[in-house]
Scaffold this active site. Structure first.
Site, PDB file in Angstrom:
ATOM      1  N   LYS A  53       0.841  -1.206   0.000  1.00  0.00           N
ATOM      2  CA  LYS A  53       0.000   0.000   0.000  1.00  0.00           C
ATOM      3  C   LYS A  53       0.871   1.250   0.000  1.00  0.00           C
ATOM      4  O   LYS A  53       0.611   2.208  -0.741  1.00  0.00           O
ATOM      5  CB  LYS A  53      -0.944  -0.014   1.222  1.00  0.00           C
ATOM      6  CG  LYS A  53      -2.063  -1.034   1.071  1.00  0.00           C
ATOM      7  CD  LYS A  53      -2.843  -1.283   2.356  1.00  0.00           C
ATOM      8  CE  LYS A  53      -3.803  -2.449   2.136  1.00  0.00           C
ATOM      9  NZ  LYS A  53      -4.546  -2.844   3.332  1.00  0.00           N
ATOM     10  N   GLN A  97      -4.620  -1.595   9.480  1.00  0.00           N
ATOM     11  CA  GLN A  97      -4.504  -2.909   8.854  1.00  0.00           C
ATOM     12  C   GLN A  97      -5.120  -3.975   9.768  1.00  0.00           C
ATOM     13  O   GLN A  97      -4.783  -4.071  10.936  1.00  0.00           O
ATOM     14  CB  GLN A  97      -3.012  -3.218   8.584  1.00  0.00           C
ATOM     15  CG  GLN A  97      -2.784  -4.517   7.834  1.00  0.00           C
ATOM     16  CD  GLN A  97      -3.371  -4.509   6.420  1.00  0.00           C
ATOM     17  OE1 GLN A  97      -3.268  -3.521   5.697  1.00  0.00           O
ATOM     18  NE2 GLN A  97      -3.996  -5.604   6.023  1.00  0.00           N
ATOM     19  N   ASP A 120     -11.113   2.982   3.884  1.00  0.00           N
ATOM     20  CA  ASP A 120     -11.461   1.563   3.752  1.00  0.00           C
ATOM     21  C   ASP A 120     -12.984   1.372   3.686  1.00  0.00           C
ATOM     22  O   ASP A 120     -13.465   0.308   3.322  1.00  0.00           O
ATOM     23  CB  ASP A 120     -10.918   0.769   4.954  1.00  0.00           C
ATOM     24  CG  ASP A 120      -9.684  -0.054   4.585  1.00  0.00           C
ATOM     25  OD1 ASP A 120      -9.449  -0.271   3.381  1.00  0.00           O
ATOM     26  OD2 ASP A 120      -8.966  -0.475   5.511  1.00  0.00           O
TER      27      ASP A 120
END
Ligand code: NAP
Length: 287
Positions: A53, A97, A120
């Site tokens: 990422k 994460q 997200d």
């Protein structure tokens, strides 16, 4: 005769090329998009995902901030860091994460991310907006799948779509997006009776199960579009390679279009994270 491949890698790279222009335009106005990625613990797969990422951000010019904590980090430390990032004008997207270490309440952590920085799309506000058909941030994996369908001129309207899996990350938002695109959607899960019969009705079949080669050729209607979200690592005795939830070699003979693993949905997931981060920065500039 085999079905055609949906090349996620090629689509991802063409989208990322266009992102560079948008990032450059924002940066020229002193508004370079910024993404903060928080990693707690030493899970090797998570470390690879986070590195990918961060690298993807740098490649298109997005500022990235990687914040590492040991596995025993107190929950309060994470919550305090997210509060700082919520107030940081250089940061437009915040990503934690997953999975988090067992002692941390995942939901509590995700809920403190400011919804306008929740790239997200996991915050209840954004999940609710998606469910209402008014999405603000769409979770990256199903967002990537919708882009793949669009790029291949597959309009879900009126089609039978079957999603196998109902996780908050993949299956559930996937089903909502297909419904929003006017498909007739069936969601299957571990308690579904005669899953194969449901799957065989699908014009668009999405597998997000987490089980290698779960979808076999006899579960697929001839000519169906098959999207494989799964990323599974085969055991060493089977070569240790990555494998999807679909028995690719057999299913590609039945499907009209199919995504490979690797090189299918995976590259699109990170691409849509970049898209959401740029979008967040653009929205802030507009307000
Ligand atoms: P998850 O949270 O474990 O959810 C799996 C879903 O599959 C659950 O809804 C479960 O049903 C269902 N399921 C499991 N076994 C089943 C069975 N035998 N029959 C029917 N349904 C079954 O997994 P996830 O996070 O959604 O991830 C799914 C896969 O996608 C994994 O391989 C993951 O690595 C991959 N993934 C890939 C990306 C990407 O970027 N391409 C992103 C996210 C995830 P219940 O709800 O009834 O338990």
């Amino acid at each position: 005769m085999g079905g055609r491949l949906i090349d996620g890698k090629a689509l991802a790279s063409s989208l990322r090329a266009a992102f560079k222009t948008r990032v450059a335009a924002l940066s020229a106005q002193g508004h370079r998009p910024g993404l903060a990625v928080i990693l707690a613990g030493e899970n090797p797969a998570s470390q690879v995902y986070v590195r990918n990422k961060v690298d993807a951000c740098e490649a298109v010019g997005i500022f990235s901030l990687k914040i590492d904590y040991p596995a025993n980090v107190p929950q309060e430390t994470l919550l305090a860091k997210i509060a700082d990032l919520n107030a940081d004008p250089a940061i437009h997207g915040i990503l934690v994460q997953l999975p988090l270490p067992d002692h941390i309440d995942e939901e509590a952590v995700l809920e403190v991310i400011a919804p306008e920085k929740d790239v997200d799309g996991f915050h209840a506000v954004n999940v609710g907006a998606l469910a209402q058909g008014n999405p603000r941030f769409i979770p990256c994996t199903p967002y990537g799948v919708m882009k793949m369908l669009e790029a291949n001129r597959i309009d879900p309207a009126g089609k039978e779509a079957v999603v196998i899996g109902r996780s908050n990350i993949a299956g559930k938002p996937m089903a909502l997006l297909l419904l929003g695109a006017n498909a007739t959607v069936t969601v299957c899960h571990s308690k579904t009776r005669d899953l194969a019969a449901h799957a065989r009705r699908a014009d668009i079949l999405v597998a997000a199960v987490g089980r290698p080669r779960f979808v076999t050729a006899d579960m697929v209607k001839p000519g169906a579009v098959v999207i494989d979200v799964g990323i599974n690592r085969l055991p060493a005795e089977e070569g240790g390679k990555l494998c999807g939830d679909v028995d690719f070699e057999a299913v590609k003979e039945v499907a009209s279009l199919i995504t490979p693993v690797p090189g299918g949905v995976g590259p699109m997931t990170i691409t849509m994270l970049l898209a959401n981060t740029i979008e967040a920065a653009e929205r802030e500039l507009e307000t």
